[in-house]
Design an enzyme around this catalytic site. Structure first.
Site, mmCIF file in Angstrom:
data_model
loop_
_atom_site.group_PDB
_atom_site.id
_atom_site.type_symbol
_atom_site.label_atom_id
_atom_site.label_comp_id
_atom_site.label_asym_id
_atom_site.label_seq_id
_atom_site.Cartn_x
_atom_site.Cartn_y
_atom_site.Cartn_z
ATOM 1 C CG ASP A 181 -1.926 -1.128 1.208
ATOM 2 O OD1 ASP A 181 -2.219 -1.626 0.114
ATOM 3 O OD2 ASP A 181 -2.400 -1.510 2.288
ATOM 4 C CE1 TYR A 220 3.560 -6.700 3.506
ATOM 5 C CE2 TYR A 220 2.913 -9.015 3.470
ATOM 6 C CZ TYR A 220 3.019 -7.782 2.833
ATOM 7 O OH TYR A 220 2.598 -7.644 1.543
#
Length: 549
Positions: free
Chosen positions: A144, A200
């Site tokens: 993002d 992540y």
């Protein structure tokens, strides 16, 4: 011609003209009226048609291999055609200043800079420079806006004859984007479809787990609902290690500022602090996005609410500085760290994450995702601030999913909410979850176990492995990811603004974090009105001094 076939009569000896061909189905399929049709059978006709069509699209090289024909280019402008190979590109990047990974003209994106560098370095021909689809571009993970990647992979077709192609591509990229390797892959390799899982990491200051300021809307709602639900004792147990934190900070405010300011002035300034975010927060039925705060403004003070009283403005600014100083000095207790780890562990397994993305419902099968692990490492101190590294390993993630998972766990801990509330959000209910800042998130690396263990050895291809570049990647992470995160939080107070926004959101949106749980959402507007009424009545009866906060 067969030996027994009769000889054709000369044209001059033809007695009668041949009869007109009947207008049957085969003849109509033969071509335009008046044009003689070649007498093919059905299969032969189709085969001949396909071959003629293919001959326009392909040509044969000197070795007899069939290659794609070059598009029509004016004479003198044709470029030498070079073979393209299917490759995997291993890279790292800092997402600051970019509108995400995926191409999104006219916005600045990571792929936009990458593709431009490929063309300038000659890895993509000019004929294919106008459309990434011509190079079969596929991304492993679409990060993002503002999200970083210590390791990411894209697959596409590149011209890699030049042994220095990696260096040339990097020369056309900013230092915040680095290509580590370009590896030949199997012809049908897809960095998205063949990725088994992704890891992540999210970094957040430990002070984001402190409870809301006592004067905030959420703090008063938590206290009120705990009384209504007879949950005060359990709430105090969950918040035992931080019950005295805000009173102690308030006492330091009085001690440091009383010689210069009166106690009444300090009380007024404390009250003005609680309205700063109220003015930015929506009232019930507002259309403002409840997921994230407005752009951070670290220099904001009480000037907007009391422009004429410079002394009060200065006092409020001094109080805010003391609050920030004390937050930076905060160190998480072992019990609160364990509570945080328990909250993140609630995500492990297969669950419905429809509330953790956008425009999804409980019955949407695409929201069912598998989380392998979500662990919180031991705290580390950077520039005087304690940070927590939260590492998640999952098969795949939806838009905003990780940031909302972090936001939910963060709010559950700081609100003193039962961690089982996280599991309740996976059910057939719609709740709004605050989206944690993109600042703290980065993609560690994708994992290609099946490709590395089966397909690569079978086809004599190299494994996709970031460990070969661990030294370079760690140096890149420190300079362009970790240091960016720490420096930006120091300057912008992004995390402080995020939690302050949620704490002061005057609506029933986040009341499910109270002892009332999800039923606070069922009452809707009435719940928000009740909490606001409780806040008003409490502010009228609250004594001055430490208890007011």
């Amino acid at each position: 011609m067969s030996d027994n076939a009769p000889a054709a009569a000369p044209p001059s000896q033809a007695a009668d003209p041949p009869p007109a061909a009947p207008q049957n189905k085969d003849n109509r399929r033969g071509g335009p009226r008046g044009k003689k049709r070649t007498d093919y059978g059905r299969n032969a006709y189709r085969r001949n048609k396909d071959e003629n069509h293919a001959s326009k699209r392909f040509k044969r090289d000197d070795a007899g291999e069939q290659t794609a024909a070059a598009p029509d280019v004016p004479e003198g402008e044709k470029e030498e055609r070079k073979p393209k190979r299917k490759v995997a590109v291993l890279m790292s990047y800092c997402g600051t200043g970019y509108k995400g990974m995926q191409l999104n003209p006219p916005f600045k994106t990571i792929e936009g800079d990458l593709f431009e560098a490929f063309v300038k370095a000659g890895a993509i021909s000019k004929a294919n420079s106008d459309d990434p689809k011509k190079s079969s571009l596929v991304r492993c993970a679409r990060t993002d806006k503002g999200v970083h990647a210590a390791g990411n992979v894209i697959s596409l077709k590149l011209i890699i004859e030049d042994p220095e192609v990696v260096q040339k591509i990097n020369s056309h990229l900013p230092p915040s984007i680095r290509i580590w390797d370009i590896q030949r892959t199997t012809g049908n390799f897809s960095s998205y479809q063949l990725c088994d899982s992704r890891k992540y990491e999210y970094l957040m200051p430990s002070y984001t787990l402190l409870p809301p300021h006592p004067s905030s809307f959420l703090a008063k709602a938590i206290k009120r609902y705990a009384e209504l639900e007879n949950d005060v004792e359990e709430l105090n147990k969950r918040q035992a290690d931080v019950l005295d934190w805000w009173p102690q900070v308030t006492e330091k405010v009085y001690t440091e500022l009383t010689p210069e300011f009166s106690r009444e002035e300090i009380d007024n300034a404390l009250a003005s602090l609680s309205t700063d975010w109220d003015d930015a927060s929506p009232r019930p039925n507002s259309n403002r996005n409840a997921d994230e705060p407005p752009p951070p403004n670290p220099e904001a003070d009480a000037a907007e609410t009391n422009e004429t009283n410079g002394r009060t403005v200065e006092l409020a600014k001094r109080i805010r500085q003391i609050h920030l100083r004390e937050k930076k000095a905060y160190r998480i207790s072992p019990s609160r760290l364990e509570q945080t780890r328990t909250a993140f562990a609630m995500y492990v397994g297969t669950s419905h994450f429809h509330n953790y993305t956008v425009d999804k419902t409980y019955h949407d099968k695409s929201c069912k995702r598998f989380i392998m692990s979500f662990v919180v490492a031991d705290p580390i101190v950077i520039n005087g601030v304690e940070w927590l590294a939260c590492r998640v390993h999952g098969q795949s993630f939806m838009m905003h999913q990780i940031r909302k998972m972090v936001g939910m766990a963060m709010m559950v801990v700081r609100a003193g909410c039962d961690v089982r509330r996280i599991g309740e959000t996976m059910g057939n209910v719609k709740v709004s979850i605050g989206k944690a800042p993109s600042l703290g998130l980065h993609l560690e690396y994708p994992i290609f176990n099946h490709y590395n263990n089966v397909l690569a050895p079978k086809n004599e291809r190299e494994k996709i492995d970031f460990e070969k570049f661990r030294t370079e990647i760690d140096a890149f992470k420190k300079e362009y990811i970790y240091d960016k995160i720490f420096d930006e939080e120091e300057k912008m107070h992004t995390f402080t603004n995020f939690v302050n926004f949620l704490d002061s959101y005057r609506n029933s949106t986040y009341l499910y974090l109270t002892s009332a749980g999800l039923k606070a959402l069922e009452t809707g507007q009435a719940a928000g009105d009740a909490a606001e009424a409780a806040e008003d009545s409490e502010s009228e009866a609250a004594p001055s001094g430490d208890e007011q906060g």
